[in-house]
Design an enzyme around this catalytic site. Structure first.
Site, short mmCIF file in Angstrom:
data_model
loop_
_atom_site.label_atom_id
_atom_site.label_comp_id
_atom_site.label_asym_id
_atom_site.label_seq_id
_atom_site.Cartn_x
_atom_site.Cartn_y
_atom_site.Cartn_z
N GLU A 103 -4.18 -10.39 2.93
CA GLU A 103 -5.09 -10.26 4.23
C GLU A 103 -6.23 -10.83 4.02
O GLU A 103 -6.51 -11.52 5.14
CB GLU A 103 -5.54 -8.62 4.18
CG GLU A 103 -4.30 -7.72 4.68
CD GLU A 103 -3.48 -7.14 3.58
OE1 GLU A 103 -2.69 -6.18 3.84
OE2 GLU A 103 -3.28 -7.48 2.67
N GLU A 154 0.77 -1.20 0.08
CA GLU A 154 -0.03 -0.03 -0.12
C GLU A 154 0.95 1.20 -0.05
O GLU A 154 0.60 2.36 -0.79
CB GLU A 154 -1.16 -0.10 1.22
CG GLU A 154 -2.04 -1.00 1.11
CD GLU A 154 -2.88 -1.12 2.37
OE1 GLU A 154 -4.29 -0.71 2.09
OE2 GLU A 154 -2.48 -1.39 3.53
#
Length: 293
Positions: free
Chosen positions: A161, A141
């Site tokens: 995730e 990210e």
């Protein structure tokens, strides 16, 4: 050698290392400066604070930005991995105790940092991620938030995730869907697969792909090219903000969804998170042992 002669910035930082040009128009920040101690190369709270403190220190006022030159900020790593993502050990503790306040505070600090990278420190900075080694979860990210991603071949890049029932909630969907079609961004997130840098380059996620060891040279050349056309780059920062604007409020709203989702995880998901922490720790120990040989 980088674009110009870089100087080590003497500072109280313990988790990051910083080099800046004499003219202060190029700053290289290396995460995980304490990697030699076997610390997991993830987004620990201490490192996030030190990154934010340095970024805040070099952010200029609107007046300075309007009249100042184009600058560059490079986000790199001193560890064998670029960044393995959020601090899963901390997440597990906070989720098990139901500490929503601390979990949200952590997420908000991440969001503030990636938004600053995305906006170019208010507009006068071109941000570059130099990915040498794996960039996973929150680490990816951070790279996605930058204007340009330079990656070395063989690096793993992914958003895992979904393995433990979560999603990357600090900007991944927002930034990824500016690089690929939203449907593909969603698929990458939900599959949770780790891709190679070569695959990410073919998809259009990685901007510049180079052989191992050639990342710093490629970043230096990119900075040299952009410094030849500074006004064009500054104008493109403004155009990017108009055409692909991502507000901090938008990111914060999504990260609240992430916090609520995290607090709803069951014990099975948390045990998966625990196993990943152990795997990261073993990886760091092996990297440290290799450096000591």
């Amino acid at each position: 050698m980088n674009v110009v002669e870089l100087m080590h910035v003497s500072s109280p930082y313990s988790t990051i290392r910083v080099e800046s040009s004499a003219t202060h128009d190029a700053h290289w920040l290396y995460m995980h400066a304490d990697a030699a101690a076997g610390v997991r190369p993830c987004c620990r709270t201490e490192m996030l604070e030190e990154i934010w403190n340095f970024m805040s220190a070099i952010t200029r006022s609107p007046e300075q930005r309007r009249n100042g030159p184009l600058r560059h900020f490079v986000l790199a790593s001193d560890a064998s991995a670029y960044n393995l993502g959020g601090d899963l050990e901390l997440f597990g503790q906070l989720i098990r105790t139901g500490d929503r306040e601390r979990l949200l505070a952590y997420a908000q600090r991440c969001v503030e940092g990636v938004h600053h990278l995305h906006t170019g420190f208010g507009g006068d900075v071109r941000s570059i991620a130099l990915v040498q080694g794996d960039a996973l979860g929150g680490g990816l990210e951070m790279a996605l938030a930058c204007h340009t991603i330079v990656a070395e071949e063989g690096a793993g890049m992914g958003l895992p995730e979904a393995m433990f029932g979560l999603f990357p909630g600090m900007g991944a969907y927002n930034f990824l869907s500016r690089r690929v079609a939203p449907q593909l961004a969603e698929r990458i997130i939900l599959e949770g697969r780790v891709h190679t840098a070569e695959e990410m380059h073919a998809l259009g996620v990685v901007d510049i792909l180079v052989p191992r060891g050639q990342g710093p040279q490629a970043v230096s050349e990119l900075i040299r090219q952009q410094q030849r056309i500074p006004q064009s780059c500054l104008a493109m920062n403004r155009v990017r903000d108009i055409s692909h604007r991502i507000t901090c409020e938008e990111l914060l709203e999504i990260t609240r969804v992430w916090v609520d989702s995290a607090l709803a995880l069951d014990e099975k998901s948390l045990r998966t998170m625990d196993r990943l922490v152990k795997a990261q720790t073993r990886r760091s120990e092996r990297a440290q042992a290799a450096m000591e040989r």
